[in-house]
Design a protein around this motif. Sequence first.
Motif, mmCIF file in Angstrom:
data_model
loop_
_atom_site.group_PDB
_atom_site.id
_atom_site.type_symbol
_atom_site.label_atom_id
_atom_site.label_comp_id
_atom_site.label_asym_id
_atom_site.label_seq_id
_atom_site.Cartn_x
_atom_site.Cartn_y
_atom_site.Cartn_z
ATOM 1 N N LEU A 6 -4.755 -0.033 -4.093
ATOM 2 C CA LEU A 6 -5.391 0.723 -3.006
ATOM 3 C C LEU A 6 -5.490 -0.095 -1.718
ATOM 4 N N LYS A 9 -3.144 0.341 1.420
ATOM 5 C CA LYS A 9 -3.410 1.278 2.525
ATOM 6 C C LYS A 9 -3.737 0.540 3.826
ATOM 7 N N ASN A 10 -4.271 -0.657 3.713
ATOM 8 C CA ASN A 10 -4.645 -1.449 4.888
ATOM 9 C C ASN A 10 -3.473 -2.221 5.484
ATOM 10 N N TYR A 14 2.235 0.305 5.320
ATOM 11 C CA TYR A 14 1.871 1.412 4.432
ATOM 12 C C TYR A 14 2.640 2.704 4.707
ATOM 13 N N ASN A 15 2.819 3.089 5.930
ATOM 14 C CA ASN A 15 3.455 4.369 6.240
ATOM 15 C C ASN A 15 4.947 4.268 6.541
ATOM 16 N N THR A 98 4.343 6.886 -3.029
ATOM 17 C CA THR A 98 3.126 6.222 -2.565
ATOM 18 C C THR A 98 1.966 7.196 -2.393
ATOM 19 N N ASP A 99 2.182 8.304 -1.697
ATOM 20 C CA ASP A 99 1.086 9.241 -1.450
ATOM 21 C C ASP A 99 0.507 9.806 -2.752
ATOM 22 N N MET A 102 -1.498 6.976 -4.617
ATOM 23 C CA MET A 102 -2.737 6.643 -3.899
ATOM 24 C C MET A 102 -3.778 7.748 -4.073
ATOM 25 N N SER A 106 -7.372 7.063 -5.915
ATOM 26 C CA SER A 106 -8.572 7.295 -5.104
ATOM 27 C C SER A 106 -9.537 8.298 -5.716
#
Length: 162
Positions: A6, A9-10, A14-15, A98-99, A102, A106
Amino acid sequence: MGNAILQYKNSNNYNINSDTLLIWGDIPFIQKTTLNKMIQQHFDNSNDLTFVSAITDRAYTKVIRDEKKKVVKVIETREEGSKISTGERDIGLFIFNTDTIMKYLSKKNLQNKHGKLTKEHGFLYIISHLIKDGHKVECLTIAKEKDLISFNKFEDINKYIK
Protein backbone atom coordinates in the motif's frame (compact mmCIF):
# COMPACT_ATOMS: atom_id res chain seq x y z
CA MET A 1 3.34 -7.29 3.25
CA GLY A 2 -0.07 -5.73 2.58
CA ASN A 3 0.89 -2.48 4.30
CA ALA A 4 4.22 -2.38 2.46
CA ILE A 5 2.49 -2.72 -0.90
CA LEU A 6 0.00 0.00 0.00
CA GLN A 7 2.95 2.37 0.53
CA TYR A 8 3.54 2.21 -3.21
CA LYS A 9 0.64 4.67 -3.54
CA ASN A 10 3.01 7.33 -2.18
CA SER A 11 5.54 6.71 -4.95
CA ASN A 12 6.11 9.11 -7.83
CA ASN A 13 5.82 6.08 -10.12
CA TYR A 14 2.43 4.91 -8.86
CA ASN A 15 0.34 6.12 -11.81
CA ILE A 16 2.85 5.40 -14.58
CA ASN A 17 1.83 1.79 -15.36
CA SER A 18 -1.38 -0.16 -14.97
CA ASP A 19 0.38 -3.29 -13.69
CA THR A 20 2.95 -3.88 -10.97
CA LEU A 21 5.67 -6.50 -10.65
CA LEU A 22 6.21 -7.67 -7.07
CA ILE A 23 9.16 -9.79 -5.99
CA TRP A 24 9.74 -10.73 -2.35
CA GLY A 25 13.11 -9.38 -1.24
CA ASP A 26 14.43 -12.74 -0.01
CA ILE A 27 14.53 -14.49 -3.42
CA PRO A 28 17.60 -13.12 -5.20
CA PHE A 29 17.98 -15.69 -7.98
CA ILE A 30 14.77 -15.37 -9.98
CA GLN A 31 15.49 -16.67 -13.45
CA LYS A 32 14.89 -14.47 -16.48
CA THR A 33 12.90 -17.25 -18.19
CA THR A 34 10.58 -17.58 -15.18
CA LEU A 35 10.01 -13.85 -15.05
CA ASN A 36 9.43 -13.52 -18.80
CA LYS A 37 6.97 -16.45 -18.90
CA MET A 38 4.94 -15.04 -16.01
CA ILE A 39 4.77 -11.55 -17.51
CA GLN A 40 3.84 -12.91 -20.96
CA GLN A 41 1.02 -15.08 -19.52
CA HIS A 42 -0.28 -12.19 -17.45
CA PHE A 43 -0.74 -9.90 -20.44
CA ASP A 44 -1.70 -12.61 -22.96
CA ASN A 45 -4.53 -13.78 -20.67
CA SER A 46 -5.53 -10.32 -19.38
CA ASN A 47 -5.14 -11.50 -15.80
CA ASP A 48 -5.74 -9.39 -12.73
CA LEU A 49 -3.06 -11.34 -10.82
CA THR A 50 -0.49 -13.84 -12.03
CA PHE A 51 2.03 -15.62 -9.85
CA VAL A 52 4.56 -18.42 -9.95
CA SER A 53 4.67 -21.59 -7.87
CA ALA A 54 6.71 -24.76 -7.44
CA ILE A 55 6.17 -28.23 -6.06
CA THR A 56 8.57 -28.59 -3.14
CA ASP A 57 9.10 -30.67 -0.03
CA ARG A 58 9.15 -27.47 2.07
CA ALA A 59 5.95 -25.65 1.16
CA TYR A 60 5.63 -22.94 3.81
CA THR A 61 2.82 -21.45 1.77
CA LYS A 62 0.28 -23.72 0.09
CA VAL A 63 -1.47 -23.15 -3.19
CA ILE A 64 -4.91 -24.74 -2.86
CA ARG A 65 -6.60 -25.82 -6.10
CA ASP A 66 -10.03 -27.21 -6.89
CA GLU A 67 -10.81 -30.42 -8.78
CA LYS A 68 -10.34 -28.57 -12.09
CA LYS A 69 -6.83 -27.49 -10.99
CA LYS A 70 -7.90 -23.84 -10.65
CA VAL A 71 -6.43 -21.87 -7.75
CA VAL A 72 -8.85 -21.36 -4.88
CA LYS A 73 -6.54 -19.72 -2.34
CA VAL A 74 -3.01 -19.54 -1.00
CA ILE A 75 -2.38 -20.02 2.71
CA GLU A 76 0.61 -19.39 4.93
CA THR A 77 1.24 -22.53 6.96
CA ARG A 78 2.44 -20.59 10.03
CA GLU A 79 -0.77 -18.55 10.14
CA GLU A 80 -2.93 -21.65 9.66
CA GLY A 81 -1.07 -23.68 12.26
CA SER A 82 -0.19 -26.36 9.68
CA LYS A 83 3.12 -28.07 9.24
CA ILE A 84 5.54 -27.34 6.42
CA SER A 85 5.28 -30.32 4.10
CA THR A 86 5.38 -31.35 0.46
CA GLY A 87 3.10 -29.31 -1.73
CA GLU A 88 2.76 -26.44 -4.16
CA ARG A 89 3.89 -23.06 -2.88
CA ASP A 90 4.12 -19.59 -4.31
CA ILE A 91 7.71 -18.40 -4.69
CA GLY A 92 7.16 -14.69 -4.01
CA LEU A 93 6.85 -13.55 -7.62
CA PHE A 94 3.70 -11.73 -8.73
CA ILE A 95 2.41 -9.36 -11.38
CA PHE A 96 -0.94 -7.67 -10.91
CA ASN A 97 -3.31 -4.96 -12.02
CA THR A 98 -2.32 -2.20 -9.63
CA ASP A 99 -5.72 -0.57 -9.16
CA THR A 100 -7.48 -3.88 -8.52
CA ILE A 101 -4.98 -5.08 -5.93
CA MET A 102 -4.77 -1.72 -4.15
CA LYS A 103 -8.55 -1.70 -3.87
CA TYR A 104 -8.55 -5.12 -2.17
CA LEU A 105 -5.62 -4.32 0.11
CA SER A 106 -7.42 -1.13 1.20
CA LYS A 107 -10.68 -2.87 2.12
CA LYS A 108 -11.27 -2.76 5.86
CA ASN A 109 -12.87 -6.06 6.84
CA LEU A 110 -11.78 -8.77 4.44
CA GLN A 111 -11.53 -12.24 5.94
CA ASN A 112 -7.94 -13.28 6.80
CA LYS A 113 -6.58 -9.78 6.17
CA HIS A 114 -4.48 -10.04 9.31
CA GLY A 115 -2.53 -13.15 10.26
CA LYS A 116 -3.97 -15.26 13.05
CA LEU A 117 -0.61 -15.47 14.80
CA THR A 118 1.40 -12.48 13.60
CA LYS A 119 -1.52 -10.06 13.26
CA GLU A 120 0.35 -8.66 10.23
CA HIS A 121 -1.54 -7.31 7.22
CA GLY A 122 -0.79 -9.99 4.66
CA PHE A 123 -0.98 -10.18 0.89
CA LEU A 124 -1.84 -13.75 -0.06
CA TYR A 125 -5.33 -13.54 1.49
CA ILE A 126 -6.53 -11.34 -1.37
CA ILE A 127 -6.15 -14.21 -3.85
CA SER A 128 -9.25 -16.01 -2.57
CA HIS A 129 -11.22 -12.75 -2.54
CA LEU A 130 -10.20 -11.94 -6.11
CA ILE A 131 -11.28 -15.41 -7.28
CA LYS A 132 -14.55 -15.28 -5.36
CA ASP A 133 -15.35 -11.93 -6.98
CA GLY A 134 -14.64 -13.22 -10.50
CA HIS A 135 -11.24 -11.68 -11.15
CA LYS A 136 -8.75 -13.53 -13.35
CA VAL A 137 -6.04 -15.16 -11.25
CA GLU A 138 -3.49 -17.53 -12.74
CA CYS A 139 -0.78 -19.53 -11.02
CA LEU A 140 2.02 -20.94 -13.15
CA THR A 141 3.87 -23.93 -11.74
CA ILE A 142 7.06 -23.09 -13.63
CA ALA A 143 9.64 -22.20 -10.98
CA LYS A 144 13.12 -23.59 -11.44
CA GLU A 145 15.27 -24.84 -8.58
CA LYS A 146 17.30 -21.62 -8.54
CA ASP A 147 14.09 -19.53 -8.28
CA LEU A 148 13.42 -21.21 -4.93
CA ILE A 149 16.63 -20.10 -3.21
CA SER A 150 15.61 -17.87 -0.34
CA PHE A 151 17.63 -15.89 2.20
CA ASN A 152 15.62 -15.46 5.37
CA LYS A 153 18.46 -15.54 7.86
CA PHE A 154 22.23 -15.00 7.69
CA GLU A 155 22.95 -18.75 7.82
CA ASP A 156 21.05 -19.23 4.53
CA ILE A 157 23.79 -17.36 2.66
CA ASN A 158 26.40 -19.90 3.73
CA LYS A 159 24.53 -22.66 1.85
CA TYR A 160 25.18 -20.96 -1.49
CA ILE A 161 28.56 -19.30 -1.10
CA LYS A 162 31.40 -21.54 -2.15
